[in-house]
Structure formats: C-alpha cells, structure tokens
Design a protein around this motif. Structure first.
Motif, PDB file in Angstrom:
ATOM      1  N   ARG A 178       0.790  -1.234   0.000  1.00 50.18           N
ATOM      2  CA  ARG A 178       0.000   0.000   0.000  1.00 50.18           C
ATOM      3  C   ARG A 178       0.813   1.271   0.000  1.00 50.18           C
ATOM      4  NH1 ARG A 178      -5.663  -0.626   3.264  1.00 50.18           N
ATOM      5  NH2 ARG A 178      -6.774  -1.017   1.318  1.00 50.18           N
ATOM      6  N   HIS A 188      -1.456  -4.349   3.407  1.00 54.74           N
ATOM      7  CA  HIS A 188      -2.841  -4.478   3.886  1.00 54.74           C
ATOM      8  C   HIS A 188      -3.005  -5.807   4.609  1.00 54.74           C
ATOM      9  CE1 HIS A 188      -7.377  -4.669   3.027  1.00 54.74           C
ATOM     10  NE2 HIS A 188      -7.153  -3.770   3.955  1.00 54.74           N
ATOM     11  N   ASP A 192     -10.846  -5.962   2.856  1.00 59.22           N
ATOM     12  CA  ASP A 192     -11.885  -4.933   2.794  1.00 59.22           C
ATOM     13  C   ASP A 192     -13.092  -5.498   2.064  1.00 59.22           C
ATOM     14  OD1 ASP A 192     -10.205  -3.204   4.058  1.00 59.22           O
ATOM     15  OD2 ASP A 192      -9.753  -1.984   2.287  1.00 59.22           O
ATOM     16  N   HIS A 267     -16.662   1.168   4.027  1.00 59.77           N
ATOM     17  CA  HIS A 267     -16.420  -0.268   3.795  1.00 59.77           C
ATOM     18  C   HIS A 267     -16.148  -0.895   5.150  1.00 59.77           C
ATOM     19  CE1 HIS A 267     -12.148   1.068   4.040  1.00 59.77           C
ATOM     20  NE2 HIS A 267     -11.902  -0.175   4.401  1.00 59.77           N
ATOM     21  N   HIS A 269     -13.373  -3.149   7.111  1.00 61.30           N
ATOM     22  CA  HIS A 269     -12.072  -3.822   7.153  1.00 61.30           C
ATOM     23  C   HIS A 269     -12.199  -4.950   8.162  1.00 61.30           C
ATOM     24  CE1 HIS A 269      -7.622  -4.305   7.271  1.00 61.30           C
ATOM     25  NE2 HIS A 269      -7.912  -4.722   8.487  1.00 61.30           N
TER      26      HIS A 269
HETATM   27 ZN   LIG Z   1      -8.623  -2.616   5.021  1.00 56.04          ZN
END
Ligand SMILES: [Zn+2]
Length: 291
Positions: A178, A188, A192, A267, A269
């Motif tokens: 990332r 990450h 997600d 979203h 995670h």
């Molecule tokens: Zn995430």
C-alpha cells in the motif's frame, strides 16, 4: 470445531515414546498440518493421541500457545503467518503434550513467498503522515491492540468456515502493498469488504468482545476473542452496538458499517489474527463455497 475440508493437510508425523519408569508403555502422538503454506495464509493443525490429552504447548513463529486437551484424544487449532511479520522459509512447529508422560513432536513447514499487487490510495494528509500531536495517541492504541491480541484464552469458540460479516464482495484483498499519497506504508493486513454506510456488521464466529474503541487508523473498531489466540477485528464502523465483555454468536450484529479512521469511503475492514499475526481471512470464508 474445524472444517477439515477447508484446508489441505499433507504431513503426518508419528512419535513413539517409552514412559519412563515402566518401560512398557509406548505412547503415540500424531500431528497433521500442511507441509507448505503461502505467506499470510491461516492453517489448521490437528493433534491426535492414543491417550486422553491433558494440555498441549504449541510453539510456532517465536510464539507459544496453550491448548487444553480436556481429556479428548484429538484437538484442532488455527495457526498462520503474517505478510508483514513473517519471513518466507522453513518455520518449525513444535507440539508438546504436557502431563505425566510428556511427549513432543516437531516438524518444519515451508512458508512460501507470494507476490502481492500494489495499491495506491489518496487520503487526507494527516492520515498519510500523522501530525506529531497524534503520534502519542497512535502509539497508545497500538500498545492497547498488542496487549489484546497477545492473549490466548483457553475456551475455544471458533467455528469454521467464518460467517461473512457483510454480504458485499472483497474490494481490497489481504497483502496488497500500500501507498498512501505516494508513500509506502504497511501491507494491507486484512480484507476490505464492500458495505454501505449503516449496513449491519455481523460477528464472523462466536466469541467475546475484548475491545470496542475509537482508534486513529481503524476508526470505531471491535475486537472479538474466539479463544486459542484467534481474534477477528472489524474497523471503520459508523456505530458500535456491543460492549466490552459481551459474548456474541456468529451472525450477531456488532455494529454498523461506516467510514471512520483512515478510509477512502465506507467499507468494512475485517482482520483475522492468530497469536498476534495478521492472517488472510478470505481462505476461511471462501474455500467451502469454491469462490
Ligand atoms: Zn482494510
């Protein structure tokens, strides 16, 4: 407890020992685990004995785990590696049966390198490079999380496969390299899932709420302890609907999806931790459905 079809076992190790003193009794313990595992993937270990198991000590990746045998002749537990903290190469798994006639078996598991794609995201400047004023807050929250995730509770609540916490698809996979505003940050270390603001978020497996807090990066976050060092973590919630200490069932609503913390939009995670190692939750959702 575990769905053995979810993961592939290839290695059998058998150890015979003569009980000191009598010299007559040969005890046996059998260990099933993968021979090779991709970095970041969780896996199930099964230990069988010809005698009731009292308790086991498991050593893996520099950590140890206590597993109660509860008088059964077979136990299963989850282990894994972390895209950030683990290294490709051979890793030793050692299982010690404690009690009157201790036995130990050990084997080597090859942790294979996997190539993860890059992901470039744009966030506010204070999320890409936090100002000095919040460094102390971030350090304090990291310490709080480490303390929670380093516990290995003896009661095993984990049920596999995990239940999907929201119906949405994966928008960012585990392991992505990332870059925030062009600056490389940690990979990450979760999954997600697409979710709209206010969508209910459900517990992926039964367990106990061990942390429900507002964190700088994670926003409103809920941590569930499933026992034996396994935790699921739900971040960026709009609202938390459980309290610390609550027991939850799989599928129980723990909060509402949102966009709190370091995000580019609403979203969920989802993190899955085993002995404080962040592993890929996807393997434990999708293998059975063949997705
Ligand atoms: Zn995430």
């Amino acid at each position: 407890m575990m769905l053995r079809s979810v993961l592939f076992f290839v290695l059998l190790v058998t150890a015979f020992f003569v009980t000191p003193g009598t010299g007559l009794h040969a005890a046996q313990m059998r260990l099933e685990c993968p021979e090779v595992i991709g970095i970041g993937l969780p896996f199930v270990v099964r230990v069988e004995s010809d005698e009731p198991l009292d308790r086991l000590r498991v050593e893996w990746g520099g950590k140890s785990l206590q597993v109660p045998g509860a008088g059964k002749t077979a136990v299963e537990f989850l282990l894994g590696t972390d895209v950030l903290k683990s290294k490709p190469g051979n890793e030793t798994l050692r299982v010690i049966k404690l009690g009157l006639s201790p036995l130990a078996v050990q084997t080597s598991i090859l942790v294979e390198r996997r190539d993860f794609p890059e992901q470039r995201l744009t966030v506010s400047t204070e999320m890409a490079t936090p100002p000095a004023a919040v460094q102390e807050r971030i350090a304090r929250e990291n310490a709080e999380v480490r303390a929670v995730l380093s516990v290995d509770s003896p009661d095993n609540h984990l049920v596999l496969p995990l239940m999907r916490p929201v119906p949405g698809d994966v928008s960012s996979a585990y392991g992505l390299r990332r870059f925030f505003n062009g600056l490389e940050r940690n990979a990450h270390r979760g999954l997600d899932l697409r979710a709209a603001l206010g969508d209910p978020v459900r517990a992926a497996s039964p367990g106990q709420i061990v942390l429900a807090a507002d964190h700088y990066y994670g926003g409103n976050s809920v941590f569930i302890d499933h026992g034996l060092g396994v935790f699921t973590v739900y971040m960026h919630l709009e609202k938390i609907e459980v309290g610390q200490g609550d027991m939850v069932e799989a599928g129980q609503i723990i909060g509402l999806a949102g966009q709190t913390g370091r995000v580019t939009g609403p979203h969920l995670h989802l993190g899955l931790y085993v002995l404080d190692l962040a592993v890929d939750p996807a393997a434990l959702f999708f293998a059975k459905q063949g997705q």
